[in-house]
Design an enzyme around this catalytic site. Sequence first.
Site, PDB file in Angstrom:
ATOM      1  N   GLY A  72      -4.335  -4.617  -3.841  1.00  0.00           N
ATOM      2  CA  GLY A  72      -5.383  -3.957  -4.614  1.00  0.00           C
ATOM      3  C   GLY A  72      -4.843  -3.224  -5.833  1.00  0.00           C
ATOM      4  CB  SER A 200      -6.236  -4.988  -0.858  1.00  0.00           C
ATOM      5  OG  SER A 200      -4.997  -4.874  -0.214  1.00  0.00           O
ATOM      6  CB  ALA A 201      -5.145  -9.377   2.746  1.00  0.00           C
ATOM      7  CB  THR A 238       7.788 -18.240  -5.162  1.00  0.00           C
ATOM      8  OG1 THR A 238       8.732 -18.803  -6.072  1.00  0.00           O
ATOM      9  CG2 THR A 238       7.573 -19.172  -3.985  1.00  0.00           C
ATOM     10  CB  CYS A 326      -2.866  16.566   0.776  1.00  0.00           C
ATOM     11  SG  CYS A 326      -4.288  17.590   0.876  1.00  0.00           S
TER      12      CYS A 326
HETATM   13  C1  PLP Z   1      -6.434   0.658  -0.508  1.00  0.00           C
HETATM   14  C2  PLP Z   1      -7.129   0.681  -1.824  1.00  0.00           C
HETATM   15  C3  PLP Z   1      -6.502   0.247  -3.003  1.00  0.00           C
HETATM   16  C4  PLP Z   1      -5.067  -0.187  -3.019  1.00  0.00           C
HETATM   17  O1  PLP Z   1      -4.866  -1.403  -2.380  1.00  0.00           O
HETATM   18  P1  PLP Z   1      -3.367  -1.827  -1.956  1.00  0.00           P
HETATM   19  O2  PLP Z   1      -3.515  -3.228  -1.485  1.00  0.00           O
HETATM   20  O3  PLP Z   1      -2.962  -0.886  -0.881  1.00  0.00           O
HETATM   21  O4  PLP Z   1      -2.526  -1.729  -3.180  1.00  0.00           O
HETATM   22  C5  PLP Z   1      -7.229   0.270  -4.176  1.00  0.00           C
HETATM   23  N1  PLP Z   1      -8.507   0.689  -4.196  1.00  0.00           N
HETATM   24  C6  PLP Z   1      -9.149   1.102  -3.097  1.00  0.00           C
HETATM   25  C7  PLP Z   1     -10.577   1.521  -3.184  1.00  0.00           C
HETATM   26  C8  PLP Z   1      -8.477   1.120  -1.874  1.00  0.00           C
HETATM   27  O5  PLP Z   1      -9.117   1.562  -0.786  1.00  0.00           O
END
Ligand code: PLP
Length: 398
Positions: A72, A200-201, A238, A326
Amino acid sequence: MGKMIYLDNAATTKTAPEVVEAMLPYFSENYGNPSSIYEIAGRSKEAITEAREQIAKVLGANSRDIYFTAGGSESDNWALKAAFEAYSSKGNHIITTKIEHHAILHTCEYLEKRGAKITYLDVDQNGIVKMEELEKAITPETILISIMFANNEIGSIQPVREIGMLAREHGILFHTDAVQAFGQVPIDVDALNIDMLSSSAHKINGPKGIGFLYIRKGVKIRSFIHGGAQERKRRAGTENVPGIVGYGVAAARAAETMEERTGKEAELRDYMIRRILEEVPYTRLNGDPKKRLPNNINISFQFIEGESLLIMLDMEGIAASSGSACTSGSLDPSHVLLAIGLPHEIAHGSLRLTLSEETTKEDADFVIEKIKEIVARLRSMSPLYEDHMKKLAKASGK
Ligand SMILES: *Cc1c(COP(=O)(O)O)cnc(C)c1O
């Protein structure tokens, strides 16, 4: 240690067993580089194509428009930095909100140093963007609106359809961080006029370190990672084949189970919210009561520190998060809780519980009982609470 009750699914989720199983052959047997020409490479390549299709289907998107990333945060960085560059001849103004994830907010701060003008919209007391303010913020220089689909701390779901319509009317790109929403709420990128979407998976029972950015055909985004020709030359490196395979399975699984799973979660969520608010005095629910992720509970407990509550819940085998996020030793309360107007001392006493399909009614009852006990214990040690009680006694004594 006894049973652990994991209620921090907004931070990450357990990788589903069928996801792990689908991934394993791509470590042990089908380890070929998808760019090579021999047979085992072909198997990797086919697996990537299938995963891309599985994911595109969940969004009503064309699989050609799904670009795999490392998660993400990378997707958010790519969308913002690349749009800022690609559309610099049109303008330098980006509109976002005060409640975005730091992957958006810190990228915006970085872009400000490079000449971007950023509008950080306020939200209402339930954490929802005000459409009139969004419309007022648009200027001829506006190149991008980036507003999250659903908030990771308080669960508020934004009026994405209206935002998409407004962006389209003004010919402005619309990006949404859908990391919390993908697989949890139905999303159709065409119906919602979404031009770019991050996911994000590991937030949907997939593996960590794999995500995607959806980029609608026609959006002028350049590559973010330079190198080989992977991902239609837009994201070199890759491919993370096992991760991509796992993501495809996780996405398909989330879509298949969505209705039943989220229905059950929402019911348990509302049960827990109702009981905590009724049975623990001086509490408030943060976030919108209805326009809310099915698994999100965020409650502030007056007169206590969220961190102390977390530590004591941990001793009971309950994994939760302080609403105040925090992280890294910062003592600042959550920017999200401040943005919805909570005073510092109340924001500090916040707790986020995010449920999963595995959370049971028994878990919920156990957690509620523990919260009641712990909050009472912490308050009995709190000078602020003591003062408050003395004032009450005095007032009623008069
Ligand atoms: C967890 C999260 C991210 C970050 O995703 P990652 O795969 O951990 O880098 C970004 N935005 C939101 C709203 C999230 O909850």
